[in-house]
Motif scaffolding. Sequence first.
Motif: not given
Length: 569
Positions: A537-546
């Motif tokens: 889908e042309g996406k990469i997922e990012l997040s903060q652990r907090r």
Amino acid sequence: MRWSQFYLFTTREVPNDAEVVSHQLMIRAGMIKKVAAGIYTYLPFGWRSLNKLMAIVRRELAGAQAVELSMPCIQPAELWVDSGRWKKYGKELLRIKDRHEREFCFGPTHEEVITDLVRKDVSSYRQLPKNLYQIGTKFRDEIRPRFGLMRGREFLMKDGYSFHASRTSLDATYDDYAAAYRRIFEACQLDYIMVDADTGSIGGSDSHEFMVVAATGESAVVRDRATGYAANVEKAVIGALTPPAPTPQTELTEIATPGKTTVEEVAAFLGLTPDQIVKTLLFETEKGVVAALVRGDRELNEVKLLNLVGGLQLDLARDEVVREVTGAPPGFAGPVGLAKSVRIVADVSLAGVTRFACGANKADAHFVGVTVGRDLELGELHDLTLAVEGDPAPTGDGRLELFRGIEVGHIFKLGTVYSGPMGCTYTDDAGADHPMEMGCYGLGIGRTVAAAIEQNHDANGIIWPRPLAPFEVLLVALNPQDETVRTEAERIYGELCARGIDVLYDDRDERPGVKFNDADLIGVPVRVVVGARSLAEGKIELSQRRDREKVLVTPGEAVGKALELLASA
């Protein structure tokens, strides 16, 4: 670092002896491994965090003009004999002998070694002050090691020592160290407080502890937010307590109290309140028996009592000693009629007490109507009470609040406690010799990292503050056998590494659920997930652990977004 090449093994199992969260998570996250009771191997993931902290410590101590050295763990007994601590330190000192039957110890601290070093090299006031520190392994043979790195037997510690020709110079360095410690704990993003503390077995005069605030902390601390006063309960001073009402009885009267031994039982039986009763606690010391008097609604602070009477020993009096000085079995001691050999000391809160009840020095009997000035003199009045929540603050009109803390740093003004007996002297400008003024400054490396975990975790694992995180970014490749996933993950990995970011690249051939659970457990601040479905889908997922709030970006934006999230982690 690629996870497949790194030495990191997580586990779901919680060891039976892991009582606190930091101990549980450090084991489960592959940070430490138990070798024996209170002795651990620091595994690579844990060692990276410890090294992050040590780098912060070294940076801030350089700003305090402290110079690093390294001293041996094994110390000769004669140095401890010189200081007078060979017998005083007690069973926590691990004593050993070499093949020649010469006595040594595994150093729990290094006052003796550093004092011996300086007394051999420094002789003139012109060479002072000197400010030295080390980061090294210590050993204290705790009777009950527990809580992982919180109270182990072998542990990693930063200990510093300063030497001065004047108290003014010592005061200045002490303040420099206090400021450096504040910078260290602030750099670690920890919620901490500096409190007045007892000097304990180290000795000296002024002393402060640095406490990381945590519900699981083993130390009780009080503070008054209005004035900023804060102290360990062992040291805490309280304001004046409201005196209790005098007992209704005006004459000294003995009343039978069969089977009533606790303050609550006696008070209920006599129709009094606990604060109208005075407890008499008998202790054996090196200088004889001491009777400590405190109000029935308060607890004795044994640390304050030991500091008052001096010496090394403070033990509750044995049954036979109680009978000898009171004529009664334990539980009925009182200040009226005690043997004259007993030293009586009273808490200052009794200064406003006029009539009270107490033990009658007879089995199953208590006195009521005991009147100060007629039946006894309180004599020595000292601060002997243990502070509790809601006590009046020692300054101002505030009230003390109680909270739990983890001691991570402790600084002392030693004065001449070690330099005097060990002959560590300097010559002044008039040619006279004087013992050097000394300071001592400790900081627990392992304890601080463990305390950070106590403050920063959830039900799924660690939530690292960035400065102490073993890695800053966790790059997760889902389905790494997929060439598209692997190629994109490798590109992001290379770019982040080129930017100087510590990246743990999870390239393992594991199920996504395993990888996500491990990601939550080890708690790296920023997570980047590359998966076949999102890439399609042309996406990469990012997040903060907090907060684990997911952000989707294009592959070209992934590195920039990771740096943005990391900056706010």
